[in-house]
Design an enzyme around this catalytic site. Sequence first.
Site, PDB file in Angstrom:
ATOM      1  N   HIS A   1      -1.234  -1.203  -4.331  1.00 35.78           N
ATOM      2  CA  HIS A   1      -2.511  -0.937  -3.655  1.00 35.78           C
ATOM      3  C   HIS A   1      -2.587   0.564  -3.363  1.00 35.78           C
ATOM      4  O   HIS A   1      -1.715   1.133  -2.704  1.00 35.78           O
ATOM      5  CB  HIS A   1      -2.594  -1.749  -2.361  1.00 35.78           C
TER       6      HIS A   1
ATOM      7  N   MET B   1     -11.433  -5.776   5.184  1.00 37.54           N
ATOM      8  CA  MET B   1     -10.667  -4.911   6.088  1.00 37.54           C
ATOM      9  C   MET B   1     -10.372  -5.661   7.378  1.00 37.54           C
ATOM     10  O   MET B   1     -11.275  -6.210   8.012  1.00 37.54           O
ATOM     11  CB  MET B   1     -11.445  -3.631   6.404  1.00 37.54           C
TER      12      MET B   1
ATOM     13  N   GLY C   1      -3.171   3.910   7.992  1.00 39.24           N
ATOM     14  CA  GLY C   1      -2.198   2.832   7.950  1.00 39.24           C
ATOM     15  C   GLY C   1      -1.645   2.600   9.345  1.00 39.24           C
ATOM     16  O   GLY C   1      -1.902   3.375  10.269  1.00 39.24           O
TER      17      GLY C   1
ATOM     18  N   SER D   1       0.844  -1.196   0.000  1.00 37.18           N
ATOM     19  CA  SER D   1       0.000   0.000   0.000  1.00 37.18           C
ATOM     20  C   SER D   1       0.878   1.245   0.000  1.00 37.18           C
ATOM     21  O   SER D   1       1.630   1.489   0.946  1.00 37.18           O
ATOM     22  CB  SER D   1      -0.899   0.015   1.236  1.00 37.18           C
TER      23      SER D   1
ATOM     24  N   ASP E   1      -4.820   3.692  -1.898  1.00 34.02           N
ATOM     25  CA  ASP E   1      -5.906   3.994  -0.972  1.00 34.02           C
ATOM     26  C   ASP E   1      -6.409   5.417  -1.133  1.00 34.02           C
ATOM     27  O   ASP E   1      -5.693   6.376  -0.843  1.00 34.02           O
ATOM     28  CB  ASP E   1      -5.401   3.829   0.468  1.00 34.02           C
TER      29      ASP E   1
ATOM     30  N   MET F   1     -12.185   4.533  -0.479  1.00 34.57           N
ATOM     31  CA  MET F   1     -12.874   4.715   0.801  1.00 34.57           C
ATOM     32  C   MET F   1     -13.596   6.047   0.702  1.00 34.57           C
ATOM     33  O   MET F   1     -13.265   7.025   1.375  1.00 34.57           O
ATOM     34  CB  MET F   1     -11.843   4.696   1.939  1.00 34.57           C
TER      35      MET F   1
ATOM     36  N   ASP G   1      -6.640  -6.475   4.139  1.00 33.79           N
ATOM     37  CA  ASP G   1      -6.112  -5.113   4.165  1.00 33.79           C
ATOM     38  C   ASP G   1      -6.102  -4.541   5.576  1.00 33.79           C
ATOM     39  O   ASP G   1      -7.157  -4.271   6.150  1.00 33.79           O
ATOM     40  CB  ASP G   1      -6.972  -4.239   3.243  1.00 33.79           C
TER      41      ASP G   1
ATOM     42  N   MET H   1      -9.084   8.225   0.049  1.00 31.69           N
ATOM     43  CA  MET H   1      -9.969   8.562   1.183  1.00 31.69           C
ATOM     44  C   MET H   1     -10.540   9.964   1.004  1.00 31.69           C
ATOM     45  O   MET H   1      -9.823  10.862   0.553  1.00 31.69           O
ATOM     46  CB  MET H   1      -9.171   8.522   2.487  1.00 31.69           C
TER      47      MET H   1
ATOM     48  N   HIS I   1      -8.394   1.189  -3.983  1.00 33.84           N
ATOM     49  CA  HIS I   1      -9.331   0.962  -2.881  1.00 33.84           C
ATOM     50  C   HIS I   1      -9.992   2.291  -2.534  1.00 33.84           C
ATOM     51  O   HIS I   1      -9.373   3.158  -1.932  1.00 33.84           O
ATOM     52  CB  HIS I   1      -8.520   0.394  -1.694  1.00 33.84           C
TER      53      HIS I   1
HETATM   54  C1  DX5 Z   1      -6.366   1.488   5.551  1.00 37.05           C
HETATM   55  C2  DX5 Z   1      -5.931   1.202   4.145  1.00 37.05           C
HETATM   56  C3  DX5 Z   1      -4.814   0.228   4.081  1.00 37.05           C
HETATM   57  C4  DX5 Z   1      -3.541   0.694   4.731  1.00 37.05           C
HETATM   58  C5  DX5 Z   1      -2.795  -0.512   5.201  1.00 37.05           C
HETATM   59  O1  DX5 Z   1      -7.538   2.206   5.542  1.00 37.05           O
HETATM   60  O2  DX5 Z   1      -7.002   0.649   3.397  1.00 37.05           O
HETATM   61  O3  DX5 Z   1      -4.578  -0.190   2.746  1.00 37.05           O
HETATM   62  O4  DX5 Z   1      -2.731   1.451   3.877  1.00 37.05           O
HETATM   63  O5  DX5 Z   1      -1.696  -0.104   5.936  1.00 37.05           O
HETATM   64  P1  DX5 Z   1      -0.950  -1.062   6.952  1.00 37.05           P
HETATM   65  O6  DX5 Z   1      -0.504  -2.274   6.193  1.00 37.05           O
HETATM   66  O7  DX5 Z   1       0.158  -0.231   7.449  1.00 37.05           O
HETATM   67  O8  DX5 Z   1      -1.939  -1.436   8.027  1.00 37.05           O
HETATM   68 ZN    ZN Z   2      -6.528  -0.273   1.400  1.00 33.80          ZN
END
Ligand code: DX5
Ligand code: ZN
Length: 218
Positions: free
Chosen positions: A32, A136, A143, A7, A34, A67, A174, A36, A65
């Site tokens: 990956h 999730m 993260g 990610s 993310d 969100m 994830d 948001m 992904h």
């Molecule tokens: C969280 C994200 C993840 C995140 C994972 O909302 O969807 O993809 O980046 O990070 P780690 O592996 O550090 O938990």
């Molecule tokens: Zn993610």
Amino acid sequence: MPLIAPSLLAANFLRLEEESRMLNESEADWFHLDVMDGRFVPNISFGLPVISAIRKATSKVCDVHLMIEEPEKYAEEFKRAGADILSVHFEACRHLHRNIQQIKSLGMKAGVAINPHTPVESLYDILDQIDLVCMMSVNPGFGGQKFIPKTIDRIRTLRGAINQAGLDVLIEIDGGVTLENAGAIVAAGADVLVAGNTVFASPDPKATIRLLKEIGNK
Ligand code: DX5
Ligand code: ZN
């Protein structure tokens, strides 16, 4: 062997070109990404221009992904930005079936992400329509959080349902994936491991990616 999807939320944003090059040279399978919106989740990350830029830096699969609320408003733009797989959140979609059809009609693979509190059974009636479940294993938005142990049971349940229906749906995990828990996650039936901090905060990210693949293979 599991697919590994680092990610880039945990990457050094000042050096996205170098970070992408490192992933290109590594055994990582997917990028990956993310996105948001500060509404569906209490955080804002990056969006279309960053994804377009990363798209130019790799030929690996870009796994986006979302969100965000109202993902249907942006699906076409994410396709244009270079997404290969687009995942929307179950909890953000009032017309999930329609969202999935839209993503597929744009020529992307369709994923559905589910929060830790959403019963996996909620997905049973659309499993035959999708390519991926992004399960999730932390609450989405940040993260570096701790893996929620209950996820292991949830993977087993979902894997059972997918196999029983004879479908070809990937389970992606994830959040909070580490070298310590990767083996148990894959043994429970996961196909894809997302890893942010485990990869990017490690002294040797490429070696860590290799270890994640190998651990998952045991
Ligand atoms: C969280 C994200 C993840 C995140 C994972 O909302 O969807 O993809 O980046 O990070 P780690 O592996 O550090 O938990
Ligand atoms: Zn993610």
